[in-house]
Each structure stands twice: as structure tokens, then as C-alpha cells.
Write a protein that holds these residues in place. Structure first.
Motif, short mmCIF file in Angstrom:
data_model
loop_
_atom_site.label_atom_id
_atom_site.label_comp_id
_atom_site.label_asym_id
_atom_site.label_seq_id
_atom_site.Cartn_x
_atom_site.Cartn_y
_atom_site.Cartn_z
N UNK A 106 0.82 -1.22 0.00
CA UNK A 106 0.00 0.00 0.00
C UNK A 106 0.85 1.27 0.00
N UNK A 107 2.16 1.13 0.23
CA UNK A 107 3.05 2.28 0.22
C UNK A 107 3.82 2.42 -1.09
N UNK A 114 2.11 8.68 -6.59
CA UNK A 114 0.87 8.31 -5.91
C UNK A 114 0.98 6.89 -5.39
N UNK A 115 0.58 6.68 -4.15
CA UNK A 115 0.41 5.33 -3.60
C UNK A 115 -1.08 5.10 -3.43
N UNK A 116 -1.45 3.85 -3.17
CA UNK A 116 -2.88 3.56 -2.94
C UNK A 116 -3.39 4.39 -1.76
N UNK A 117 -2.59 4.51 -0.72
CA UNK A 117 -2.98 5.28 0.46
C UNK A 117 -3.10 6.76 0.14
N UNK A 118 -2.08 7.33 -0.49
CA UNK A 118 -2.09 8.77 -0.76
C UNK A 118 -3.23 9.17 -1.69
N UNK A 119 -3.48 8.36 -2.71
CA UNK A 119 -4.53 8.71 -3.66
C UNK A 119 -5.91 8.60 -3.01
N UNK A 133 -4.84 1.71 5.41
CA UNK A 133 -4.37 1.98 6.77
C UNK A 133 -4.26 0.69 7.57
N UNK A 134 -5.28 -0.18 7.44
CA UNK A 134 -5.25 -1.47 8.12
C UNK A 134 -4.08 -2.32 7.66
N UNK A 139 1.48 6.69 7.25
CA UNK A 139 0.59 7.86 7.29
C UNK A 139 1.37 9.17 7.16
N UNK A 140 2.68 9.11 7.24
CA UNK A 140 3.49 10.30 7.06
C UNK A 140 4.03 10.43 5.64
#
Length: 239
Positions: A106-107, A114-119, A133-134, A139-140
Motif C-alpha cells: 500500500x506504500x 501516488x500510492x494507494x494510500x495517498x490517492x 491503513x489497516x 501515514x506520514x
């Protein structure tokens, strides 16, 4: 007392158990019987008395908790990560879940950082965001503008997304390459409407500072007043 005849006992041919009982009686005691034979439940009682550790005391974790992602080769990993980012950008939580289970990172970032999390955070794709997140999203992490996911989420007024990101621990005062915090971007790049007001309120509640100045030296309050966003200006004054 037993009667002997020519040195032979009258117990000749008697069962061994009788002989044991006879000898014990002569000794003035009871025959010694092994503990396990005397108490068929002794072993089980002893086992039952041994405490079984609870999960908090070091019991083995469940199979679900101890499950690990599959190890992929370099090419397979890159392809799985690409598919994961595409699924996130398509807001497809079912596919995202499958690809995370298949070892997707996910990072991992694509060519435009873009990552899956950021997008998912930037676009308010909350179900996908929660999955990342799970799965251990950083998150930073920052995007190509040097901003966290919270900054574009605040710009767009994605109220629920902002709540998720704040709860996940995204820094609320991070400054991107443009010199803006999430609060500054919430004010500068939108219309000051109800969603932007709520975004600013959530950021203030989370401890974000309205005193961090933009590259022109203006605080969030000064920008709100300059743009005519009276409600946001009041929120900042009354924080």
C-alpha cells in the motif's frame, strides 16, 4: 499363618496377586500400588491443574493474526503493486482487498508518486483508505507536492476522510513544497463553504496551528479574512 509342607508353601500355584497381599500382611502394611494405577484420573487431574495462558499471557496467536503476506518475486511484486494503485484510483475496494491479500504494498508509488494510500486520502475514497491503513500504510508519506494525504483532503473538503486521517496519526501541521499546511490549503484553494469550515474546525480540534505562515507571510486567519471567509475567520479567532 501359612502352613509349609516340605519347604513348599500352600500358595503354590496361587495367583501372584494373592502372594503380594500375603507378603504385605506379614509386613504389617498394605501392598504398594503405583499411583497411576491407584488413581486412574491422577494424570488428568494434574494436567487440568496446569493453567492455560491467555492471549495476553503469551498464548499462540490465531492463524488470522499470524498470517503473513505471500513473498513475491521482484517482477511479480511490481505488477501487483501497479494493479493495487490502479484499483485504488478506480475506487474499487473489493479489488484492493484482494491485491493487498496477494502481497500488494500500500506504500508503493507509481510514476507520479501516488500510492494507494495517498490517492485514496486525496480523493476521499474512504473504504479504500481504511483498507490501506489497516494494511500498514505510512501515514506520514508524501506525494509529488511534498504533502501528506491530509493536505489535499482538506483542500477538497473531504470531511470524513479528514477524520480518518487525523485518527490515523497524519501530522496536522506538515508543510508541503508550496509552503502550505492542510489548514492553509483548506482556505486558499476552495470556497470557504460549509465543508471547508468543518475541515478547518476539525484541524483546529486536532491541534493544528493557524499561525504557520504561507510563503507570502500570511497566517490562516489573515488569508480567511482576505478572502472574505467570515465563518472560518471566526472559527480561528474562537479556537
Amino acid at each position: 499363618m501359612p502352613v509349609f509342607n516340605g519347604g513348599r508353601s500352600f500358595f503354590k500355584g496361587a495367583p501372584a496377586a494373592c502372594l503380594i497381599l500375603f507378603l504385605a500382611a506379614c509386613a504389617g502394611g498394605q501392598p504398594s500400588v503405583p499411583e497411576s494405577a491407584a488413581s486412574p484420573t491422577a494424570a488428568s487431574t494434574t494436567a487440568a491443574s496446569v493453567p492455560v495462558p491467555s492471549a495476553s499471557e503469551g498464548a499462540p496467536p490465531s492463524s488470522a493474526a499470524s498470517a503473513t503476506k505471500p513473498t513475491l518475486g521482484k517482477e511479480a511484486q511490481m505488477e501487483t503493486d501497479r494493479q493495487l494503485i490502479r484499483a485504488a484510483k478506480a475506487n474499487d475496494p473489493v479489488q484492493v482487498r484482494k491485491l493487498i491479500a496477494a502481497g500488494g504494498d500500500v506504500n508503493a508509488k507509481d510514476d507520479i508518486q501516488d500510492s494507494a494510500f495517498l490517492y485514496a486520502g486525496a480523493e476521499g475514497f474512504n473504504e479504500v483508505l481504511k483498507l490501506t491503513i489497516e494494511a500498514g500504510a505510512d501515514v506520514k508519506a508524501t506525494n509529488r507536492y511534498g504533502g501528506t494525504a491530509l493536505i489535499p483532503a482538506s483542500e477538497h473538503g473531504h470531511v470524513e476522510t479528514i477524520k480518518i486521517l487525523i485518527a490515523a496519526g497524519v501530522p496536522v501541521d506538515h508543510v508541503n513544497k508550496l509552503g502550505w499546511t492542510a489548514m492553509q490549503e483548506a482556505i486558499l484553494l476552495n470556497n470557504g463553504g460549509p465543508r471547508q469550515q468543518e475541515a478547518v474546525r476539525l484541524l483546529l480540534e486536532a491541534g493544528a496551528s493557524p499561525d504557520i505562515r504561507d510563503p507570502q507571510g500570511r497566517t490562516a486567519l489573515q488569508n480567511a479574512e482576505r478572502l472574505g471567509f467570515a465563518e472560518i475567520a471566526a472559527l480561528i479567532r474562537n479556537r
